[in-house]
Each structure stands twice: as C-alpha cells, then as structure tokens.
Design a protein around this motif. Sequence first.
Motif, PDB file in Angstrom:
ATOM      1  N   PRO A   1     -27.095 -30.442 -16.081  1.00  0.00           N
ATOM      2  CA  PRO A   1     -27.039 -32.363 -16.410  1.00  0.00           C
ATOM      3  C   PRO A   1     -28.571 -32.370 -16.463  1.00  0.00           C
ATOM      4  O   PRO A   1     -29.338 -31.370 -15.718  1.00  0.00           O
ATOM      5  CB  PRO A   1     -26.269 -32.329 -15.525  1.00  0.00           C
ATOM      6  N   SER A   2     -29.348 -32.970 -16.761  1.00  0.00           N
ATOM      7  CA  SER A   2     -30.915 -33.883 -16.417  1.00  0.00           C
ATOM      8  C   SER A   2     -30.477 -34.366 -15.181  1.00  0.00           C
ATOM      9  O   SER A   2     -29.668 -34.437 -14.562  1.00  0.00           O
ATOM     10  CB  SER A   2     -30.468 -34.954 -17.849  1.00  0.00           C
ATOM     11  N   THR A   3     -32.178 -34.481 -14.945  1.00  0.00           N
ATOM     12  CA  THR A   3     -32.655 -34.496 -13.952  1.00  0.00           C
ATOM     13  C   THR A   3     -32.107 -36.520 -13.483  1.00  0.00           C
ATOM     14  O   THR A   3     -31.746 -36.333 -12.696  1.00  0.00           O
ATOM     15  CB  THR A   3     -34.125 -34.841 -13.477  1.00  0.00           C
ATOM     16  N   ARG A   4     -30.959 -36.977 -14.461  1.00  0.00           N
ATOM     17  CA  ARG A   4     -30.832 -38.009 -14.085  1.00  0.00           C
ATOM     18  C   ARG A   4     -29.390 -37.951 -13.959  1.00  0.00           C
ATOM     19  O   ARG A   4     -29.170 -39.578 -13.081  1.00  0.00           O
ATOM     20  CB  ARG A   4     -31.114 -39.248 -15.252  1.00  0.00           C
ATOM     21  N   PHE A   5     -28.677 -37.276 -14.446  1.00  0.00           N
ATOM     22  CA  PHE A   5     -27.933 -37.327 -13.756  1.00  0.00           C
ATOM     23  C   PHE A   5     -27.598 -37.032 -12.040  1.00  0.00           C
ATOM     24  O   PHE A   5     -27.171 -37.929 -11.167  1.00  0.00           O
ATOM     25  CB  PHE A   5     -27.105 -36.066 -14.941  1.00  0.00           C
ATOM     26  N   TRP A   6     -28.682 -35.639 -11.907  1.00  0.00           N
ATOM     27  CA  TRP A   6     -28.611 -36.028 -10.228  1.00  0.00           C
ATOM     28  C   TRP A   6     -28.957 -36.799  -9.511  1.00  0.00           C
ATOM     29  O   TRP A   6     -28.505 -36.944  -8.508  1.00  0.00           O
ATOM     30  CB  TRP A   6     -29.312 -34.111 -10.010  1.00  0.00           C
ATOM     31  N   GLU A   7     -29.990 -37.087 -10.249  1.00  0.00           N
ATOM     32  CA  GLU A   7     -30.854 -38.636  -9.553  1.00  0.00           C
ATOM     33  C   GLU A   7     -29.592 -40.108  -9.135  1.00  0.00           C
ATOM     34  O   GLU A   7     -29.892 -40.789  -8.176  1.00  0.00           O
ATOM     35  CB  GLU A   7     -32.601 -38.383  -9.775  1.00  0.00           C
ATOM     36  N   GLU A   8     -29.441 -40.106 -10.266  1.00  0.00           N
ATOM     37  CA  GLU A   8     -28.247 -41.607 -10.510  1.00  0.00           C
ATOM     38  C   GLU A   8     -26.709 -41.345 -10.256  1.00  0.00           C
ATOM     39  O   GLU A   8     -25.782 -41.903  -9.919  1.00  0.00           O
ATOM     40  CB  GLU A   8     -28.255 -41.690 -11.759  1.00  0.00           C
ATOM     41  N   GLU A   9     -26.080 -39.809 -10.388  1.00  0.00           N
ATOM     42  CA  GLU A   9     -24.741 -39.699 -10.030  1.00  0.00           C
ATOM     43  C   GLU A   9     -24.534 -38.868  -9.435  1.00  0.00           C
ATOM     44  O   GLU A   9     -23.268 -38.769  -8.500  1.00  0.00           O
ATOM     45  CB  GLU A   9     -23.833 -39.772 -11.959  1.00  0.00           C
ATOM     46  N   GLY A  10     -24.627 -37.397  -9.940  1.00  0.00           N
ATOM     47  CA  GLY A  10     -24.130 -36.825  -9.681  1.00  0.00           C
ATOM     48  C   GLY A  10     -22.999 -35.946  -9.151  1.00  0.00           C
ATOM     49  O   GLY A  10     -22.887 -35.337  -7.702  1.00  0.00           O
ATOM     50  N   PHE A  11     -22.082 -35.748  -9.718  1.00  0.00           N
ATOM     51  CA  PHE A  11     -20.500 -35.968  -9.383  1.00  0.00           C
ATOM     52  C   PHE A  11     -20.353 -36.330  -8.115  1.00  0.00           C
ATOM     53  O   PHE A  11     -19.319 -35.731  -7.619  1.00  0.00           O
ATOM     54  CB  PHE A  11     -20.173 -34.281  -9.258  1.00  0.00           C
ATOM     55  N   GLY A  12     -20.265 -37.586  -7.851  1.00  0.00           N
ATOM     56  CA  GLY A  12     -19.765 -38.802  -6.925  1.00  0.00           C
ATOM     57  C   GLY A  12     -21.077 -38.693  -5.655  1.00  0.00           C
ATOM     58  O   GLY A  12     -21.015 -39.058  -4.477  1.00  0.00           O
ATOM     59  N   TYR A  13     -22.471 -37.727  -5.260  1.00  0.00           N
ATOM     60  CA  TYR A  13     -22.870 -37.750  -4.930  1.00  0.00           C
ATOM     61  C   TYR A  13     -23.637 -38.836  -4.211  1.00  0.00           C
ATOM     62  O   TYR A  13     -23.605 -39.714  -2.670  1.00  0.00           O
ATOM     63  CB  TYR A  13     -24.310 -37.623  -4.765  1.00  0.00           C
TER      64      TYR A  13
ATOM     65  N   GLY B   1     -21.440 -39.028  -1.378  1.00  0.00           N
ATOM     66  CA  GLY B   1     -22.535 -37.871   0.116  1.00  0.00           C
ATOM     67  C   GLY B   1     -22.300 -36.386  -0.252  1.00  0.00           C
ATOM     68  O   GLY B   1     -23.043 -35.956  -0.029  1.00  0.00           O
ATOM     69  N   THR B   2     -21.190 -36.569  -1.683  1.00  0.00           N
ATOM     70  CA  THR B   2     -21.554 -34.743  -2.342  1.00  0.00           C
ATOM     71  C   THR B   2     -21.017 -34.626  -2.931  1.00  0.00           C
ATOM     72  O   THR B   2     -20.240 -35.838  -3.696  1.00  0.00           O
ATOM     73  CB  THR B   2     -20.597 -34.074  -1.397  1.00  0.00           C
ATOM     74  N   GLY B   3     -20.942 -33.459  -4.443  1.00  0.00           N
ATOM     75  CA  GLY B   3     -19.993 -33.426  -5.243  1.00  0.00           C
ATOM     76  C   GLY B   3     -18.910 -32.176  -5.005  1.00  0.00           C
ATOM     77  O   GLY B   3     -18.334 -32.506  -6.255  1.00  0.00           O
ATOM     78  N   GLU B   4     -18.756 -32.472  -3.625  1.00  0.00           N
ATOM     79  CA  GLU B   4     -17.786 -31.385  -3.883  1.00  0.00           C
ATOM     80  C   GLU B   4     -16.086 -31.794  -3.880  1.00  0.00           C
ATOM     81  O   GLU B   4     -15.590 -32.966  -3.541  1.00  0.00           O
ATOM     82  CB  GLU B   4     -17.339 -30.724  -2.297  1.00  0.00           C
ATOM     83  N   GLY B   5     -15.646 -31.529  -5.315  1.00  0.00           N
ATOM     84  CA  GLY B   5     -13.906 -31.567  -5.576  1.00  0.00           C
ATOM     85  C   GLY B   5     -14.537 -33.528  -6.231  1.00  0.00           C
ATOM     86  O   GLY B   5     -13.003 -33.800  -6.631  1.00  0.00           O
TER      87      GLY B   5
END
Length: 164
Positions: free
Chosen positions: A142-154, A158-162
């Motif tokens: 994914p894009s940087t924006r994804f990681w910084e704004e959403e990130g699989f639930g981060y 607080g984690t993307g696990e599951g």
Amino acid sequence: MVRPVRERVAGEEAPAGTVRVVDPHPLNWLFVTWNTMEEPVRTDERGRIVGACMEDSWWEGSTLVVRVREGVRFQDGEPLTAHSVERAFWEVQKWRAPHPPGTYLNFHPETRVEVADESTIRFRFPEPDGLALAKFRGFHIPSTRFWEEEGFGYRKYGTGEGHW
C-alpha cells in the motif's frame, strides 16, 4: 425537531450514507486488497506468475533481487518505489500470522531486505525459498498514506495483526 439526512432507495427512505454489502463473498477482503494495493506479481489467466509492480527478478545465491517497475503510482498519486516495497515488508513482517490463508505465505523471520536504489530491492533469505515468487502474490504493497492513516487497524488496535 432535527431529522437525519435521508435518501430515497428503491422508492423507500433510508439513512444517507448507509453501506450496502454488494459482495457478501467471504473472500471479499482479498478482492478489495487486490484492487486497492499493488503486489510484486499477479497470475495470468493460466495461473502463471507474471510481474505486476515487479519488472524483473533474479537470484544471487539465496538473495532475490527485484527490480520495481518504474512509473507505477498508487491511487493517491504517490510513486511506488523500492522503498514502498521495503516498508510493506517490514510492516507485515512484524505480525505473527500476516496471511489469513495460512503461514505458508510468510517470509522466513530472518529474511532481510535492503533497498539498492529507487527501483531495486534485495530480499536476503537465510536459506533458499522456492516459494518466494508465489508468496509475492499475497504480499500487498500500500501507499505511505495507507500506513500512516489506516494500516490494517493500527490506529484503532495498535497492530495490524488479524485485521485484514
């Protein structure tokens, strides 16, 4: 009295902004990631692995060298580079079980990546991995924006696990 915003759907009023599930298939999450993120490879109509954002690859011992296709951009316009691939690798490598279909898609925990330049990245495996290119099919970038704004639930968990 304040009334909520409403819209007409099939002749009946419904709250505006209602999400309607169009595809209730249990693998819908997979179709969403395949259409909103990049992968190094895809499969063609015969099931053969073909490059997607990966222009080329070759082995140097147990190191897989990947050349990223130039000119690929995410939906937000950000260019996809070797740094995008590197970040996706390290973000997902943190998870115990990053792939819902099974851990056979995981990269060895001792695998390391290094960016050689904007379009070249090296995957250094601790031992040869004959499934590396197949694993790339489930390696979402994914894009940087994804990681910084959403990130699989981060943000929420607080984690993307599951949280695919």
